[in-house]
Design a protein around this motif. Structure first.
Motif, PDB file in Angstrom:
ATOM      1  N   ALA A 195     -38.616  46.843  79.349  1.00 59.62           N
ATOM      2  CA  ALA A 195     -38.090  45.539  78.945  1.00 59.62           C
ATOM      3  C   ALA A 195     -37.860  45.503  77.436  1.00 59.62           C
ATOM      4  CB  ALA A 195     -39.058  44.439  79.354  1.00 59.62           C
ATOM      5  N   LEU A 196     -36.756  44.888  77.027  1.00 61.91           N
ATOM      6  CA  LEU A 196     -36.459  44.689  75.610  1.00 61.91           C
ATOM      7  C   LEU A 196     -36.527  43.214  75.227  1.00 61.91           C
ATOM      8  CD1 LEU A 196     -33.540  47.248  75.082  1.00 61.91           C
ATOM      9  CD2 LEU A 196     -35.964  47.523  74.555  1.00 61.91           C
ATOM     10  N   CYS A 197     -35.805  42.348  75.968  1.00 67.63           N
ATOM     11  CA  CYS A 197     -35.870  40.917  75.671  1.00 67.63           C
ATOM     12  C   CYS A 197     -35.166  40.129  76.762  1.00 67.63           C
ATOM     13  CB  CYS A 197     -35.242  40.601  74.311  1.00 67.63           C
ATOM     14  SG  CYS A 197     -33.443  40.739  74.285  1.00 67.63           S
ATOM     15  N   PRO A 198     -35.520  38.842  76.915  1.00 68.00           N
ATOM     16  CA  PRO A 198     -34.749  37.980  77.811  1.00 68.00           C
ATOM     17  C   PRO A 198     -33.342  37.770  77.242  1.00 68.00           C
ATOM     18  CG  PRO A 198     -36.849  36.971  77.192  1.00 68.00           C
ATOM     19  CD  PRO A 198     -36.628  38.132  76.280  1.00 68.00           C
ATOM     20  N   LEU A 199     -32.407  37.409  78.108  1.00 70.40           N
ATOM     21  CA  LEU A 199     -31.042  37.132  77.667  1.00 70.40           C
ATOM     22  C   LEU A 199     -30.560  35.847  78.334  1.00 70.40           C
ATOM     23  CD1 LEU A 199     -28.526  38.110  76.065  1.00 70.40           C
ATOM     24  CD2 LEU A 199     -27.740  39.163  78.191  1.00 70.40           C
ATOM     25  N   ARG A 200     -30.505  34.786  77.561  1.00 69.55           N
ATOM     26  CA  ARG A 200     -29.996  33.527  78.083  1.00 69.55           C
ATOM     27  C   ARG A 200     -28.467  33.544  78.078  1.00 69.55           C
ATOM     28  NH1 ARG A 200     -33.406  28.663  75.337  1.00 69.55           N
ATOM     29  NH2 ARG A 200     -32.284  27.473  76.926  1.00 69.55           N
ATOM     30  N   GLU A 259     -25.945  34.844  75.113  1.00 68.82           N
ATOM     31  CA  GLU A 259     -26.323  34.087  73.923  1.00 68.82           C
ATOM     32  C   GLU A 259     -25.883  34.740  72.626  1.00 68.82           C
ATOM     33  OE1 GLU A 259     -30.524  33.638  74.136  1.00 68.82           O
ATOM     34  OE2 GLU A 259     -30.966  35.762  73.835  1.00 68.82           O
ATOM     35  N   TYR A 260     -25.762  36.073  72.595  1.00 66.76           N
ATOM     36  CA  TYR A 260     -25.381  36.705  71.334  1.00 66.76           C
ATOM     37  C   TYR A 260     -23.920  36.413  70.973  1.00 66.76           C
ATOM     38  CZ  TYR A 260     -23.991  40.438  74.636  1.00 66.76           C
ATOM     39  OH  TYR A 260     -23.460  41.156  75.681  1.00 66.76           O
ATOM     40  N   LEU A 261     -23.111  35.966  71.923  1.00 58.64           N
ATOM     41  CA  LEU A 261     -21.761  35.490  71.625  1.00 58.64           C
ATOM     42  C   LEU A 261     -21.726  33.973  71.522  1.00 58.64           C
ATOM     43  CD1 LEU A 261     -19.560  37.736  73.955  1.00 58.64           C
ATOM     44  CD2 LEU A 261     -19.679  37.833  71.468  1.00 58.64           C
ATOM     45  N   ALA A 262     -22.473  33.293  72.391  1.00 62.68           N
ATOM     46  CA  ALA A 262     -22.390  31.841  72.471  1.00 62.68           C
ATOM     47  C   ALA A 262     -23.025  31.140  71.282  1.00 62.68           C
ATOM     48  CB  ALA A 262     -23.038  31.358  73.770  1.00 62.68           C
ATOM     49  N   ILE A 263     -24.221  31.568  70.879  1.00 63.67           N
ATOM     50  CA  ILE A 263     -24.964  30.822  69.865  1.00 63.67           C
ATOM     51  C   ILE A 263     -24.237  30.754  68.520  1.00 63.67           C
ATOM     52  CG2 ILE A 263     -27.067  30.901  68.446  1.00 63.67           C
ATOM     53  CD1 ILE A 263     -28.624  31.527  70.964  1.00 63.67           C
ATOM     54  N   PRO A 264     -23.672  31.846  67.991  1.00 59.52           N
ATOM     55  CA  PRO A 264     -22.911  31.705  66.740  1.00 59.52           C
ATOM     56  C   PRO A 264     -21.730  30.744  66.865  1.00 59.52           C
ATOM     57  CG  PRO A 264     -23.429  34.007  67.154  1.00 59.52           C
ATOM     58  CD  PRO A 264     -23.786  33.268  68.400  1.00 59.52           C
ATOM     59  N   PRO A 288     -39.832  40.299  66.437  1.00 60.15           N
ATOM     60  CA  PRO A 288     -40.445  39.436  67.458  1.00 60.15           C
ATOM     61  C   PRO A 288     -39.423  38.760  68.359  1.00 60.15           C
ATOM     62  CG  PRO A 288     -40.370  38.291  65.380  1.00 60.15           C
ATOM     63  CD  PRO A 288     -39.855  39.679  65.109  1.00 60.15           C
ATOM     64  N   GLU A 289     -38.141  38.856  67.992  1.00 54.04           N
ATOM     65  CA  GLU A 289     -37.073  38.315  68.807  1.00 54.04           C
ATOM     66  C   GLU A 289     -35.814  39.123  68.521  1.00 54.04           C
ATOM     67  OE1 GLU A 289     -36.621  34.242  67.729  1.00 54.04           O
ATOM     68  OE2 GLU A 289     -36.091  34.664  65.658  1.00 54.04           O
ATOM     69  N   PRO A 290     -34.811  39.061  69.379  1.00 53.72           N
ATOM     70  CA  PRO A 290     -33.600  39.867  69.172  1.00 53.72           C
ATOM     71  C   PRO A 290     -32.857  39.454  67.908  1.00 53.72           C
ATOM     72  CG  PRO A 290     -33.307  38.330  71.002  1.00 53.72           C
ATOM     73  CD  PRO A 290     -34.756  38.294  70.641  1.00 53.72           C
ATOM     74  N   PRO A 291     -32.059  40.343  67.337  1.00 51.97           N
ATOM     75  CA  PRO A 291     -31.452  40.087  66.022  1.00 51.97           C
ATOM     76  C   PRO A 291     -30.544  38.867  65.970  1.00 51.97           C
ATOM     77  CG  PRO A 291     -30.582  42.106  67.033  1.00 51.97           C
ATOM     78  CD  PRO A 291     -31.757  41.707  67.829  1.00 51.97           C
ATOM     79  N   TRP A 292     -29.891  38.503  67.085  1.00 51.66           N
ATOM     80  CA  TRP A 292     -28.982  37.353  67.040  1.00 51.66           C
ATOM     81  C   TRP A 292     -29.713  36.016  66.995  1.00 51.66           C
ATOM     82  CZ3 TRP A 292     -29.221  40.902  71.015  1.00 51.66           C
ATOM     83  CH2 TRP A 292     -29.831  40.485  72.196  1.00 51.66           C
ATOM     84  N   LEU A 293     -31.043  36.027  67.166  1.00 54.83           N
ATOM     85  CA  LEU A 293     -31.819  34.792  67.105  1.00 54.83           C
ATOM     86  C   LEU A 293     -32.611  34.656  65.812  1.00 54.83           C
ATOM     87  CD1 LEU A 293     -33.296  34.501  70.725  1.00 54.83           C
ATOM     88  CD2 LEU A 293     -31.280  33.375  69.778  1.00 54.83           C
ATOM     89  N   ARG A 294     -32.614  35.663  64.970  1.00 55.23           N
ATOM     90  CA  ARG A 294     -33.509  35.645  63.811  1.00 55.23           C
ATOM     91  C   ARG A 294     -33.095  34.651  62.738  1.00 55.23           C
ATOM     92  NH1 ARG A 294     -34.173  42.131  63.928  1.00 55.23           N
ATOM     93  NH2 ARG A 294     -35.398  42.162  65.844  1.00 55.23           N
ATOM     94  N   GLU A 295     -31.805  34.326  62.688  1.00 53.52           N
ATOM     95  CA  GLU A 295     -31.357  33.324  61.721  1.00 53.52           C
ATOM     96  C   GLU A 295     -30.881  32.074  62.458  1.00 53.52           C
ATOM     97  OE1 GLU A 295     -28.491  35.112  59.203  1.00 53.52           O
ATOM     98  OE2 GLU A 295     -29.903  36.553  58.349  1.00 53.52           O
TER      99      GLU A 295
END
Length: 315
Positions: free
Chosen positions: A157-162, A239-244, A292-299
């Motif tokens: 496991a690496l991380c959840p993906l919403r 989320e790595y496309l949606a959140i930005p 502690p979390e994937p890079p797209w959530l750190r900022e």
């Protein structure tokens, strides 16, 4: 007959597309390459290549054999490199499958840092967005976010993906009413081919599924993202496309009370190779890079209320 040398020659011919090209890369005459392949075909009683004056292509038997040969040679390299790893650092080939958009946006930096740390490891990165069984297709590691598991393959496991249901303000301004996933059948939809056109959601009343008839069906998420930005329809985006896009207002999170089912990013390794040091080092490097979390959530600047209704844990 040196079987390992002949197998390496077979692999080089398959990769280079010709006997002469393979000979140049191996530093031997074309006649030597031909002799080695002839010896393999004689010992296996199977034709491995179709040869014409202009092209050399794998037969069905050769194609079926290719990934097994890659794994066999990787195992042989592991035995040899184990003797020198402690003195000279990790070395040897590492063949990795990665998802296209996620790699371009985030994983490529992780790969670059890993390569800098272990310059003697030879990386082969294959970008594809379909599920891959690494034990069958000759990969040391396969990264993805599908729920598929395989026999004799270990998951890390690496991380959840919403995921989020997304549309542009421009599209929504003139779109039909949208209060329930069933209303999507009256909308223009943009679908990710590997997950299909049966879209599943989780609402307060339980799971909901709807079958859409997309105007675009693509096997790459960034294309759907671009079309959603252009106002072409509604898409389920990771989320790595949606959140930005939520941050800058170019996309809107629609139907917040009905969340698309979450996925999880994981690395899959053939069980027979989980103790290979360069593979375990790569897996550890990936896991550390996602903590502690994937890079797209750190900022992250969006509040939970902007992304979903209620407590995110309810999702």
């Amino acid at each position: 007959m040196d079987t390992l040398t002949n197998l390496r020659t077979f692999l080089k011919v398959a990769e280079s597309g010709g006997f002469s090209a393979a000979g140049r890369e191996l530093g031997v005459a074309t006649s030597v390459v031909t002799k080695r392949v002839d010896q393999l075909e004689s010992s296996t009683q199977a034709q491995l290549f179709v040869r014409t004056t202009r092209t050399v292509t794998l037969t069905d038997a050769g194609q079926n054999w290719l990934n097994r040969v890659k794994l066999l040679l990787a195992d042989a390299d592991d035995v040899m490199s184990a003797l020198t790893d402690s003195q000279e650092g990790l070395q040897g080939p590492l063949r990795v499958k990665m998802p296209t958009t996620l790699t371009i946006l985030y994983l490529s930096d992780i790969v670059a840092r890993f390569q800098k740390k272990h310059p003697k490891i030879s990386l082969e990165i294959v970008l594809t967005d379909r599920p891959v069984n690494p034990a069958v297709e000759g990969f040391d590691v396969a990264l993805g976010a599908f729920g598929t598991s395989y026999k004799d393959v270990t998951d890390f496991a690496l991380c959840p993906l919403r995921r989020y249901l997304c549309a542009s303000p421009e599209y929504l301004a003139s779109a039909p009413e949208l209060n329930h996933p069933k209303d999507l059948q009256n909308h223009t939809t943009l679908s990710f081919q590997p997950t299909g056109n049966n879209w599943a959601f989780e609402g307060k009343e339980g799971p909901v599924q709807v079958t859409v008839a997309p105007s675009i069906n693509a096997n790459e998420a960034h294309l759907l993202y671009t079309c959603a930005l252009a106002g072409n329809g509604i898409a389920i985006l990771p989320e790595y496309l949606a959140i930005p896009a939520f941050r800058d207002g170019t996309l809107v999170n629609v139907l917040k009370q009905y969340a698309p089912l979450d996925y999880a990013i994981k690395a899959q390794v053939p069980a027979a190779r989980v103790l290979v040091r360069r593979i375990t080092s790569f897996i550890s490097f990936l896991q550390e890079s996602f903590r502690p979390e994937p890079p797209w959530l750190r900022e992250r600047s969006l509040s939970d209320e902007q992304l979903s209704d209620g407590d995110p844990s309810d999702r």
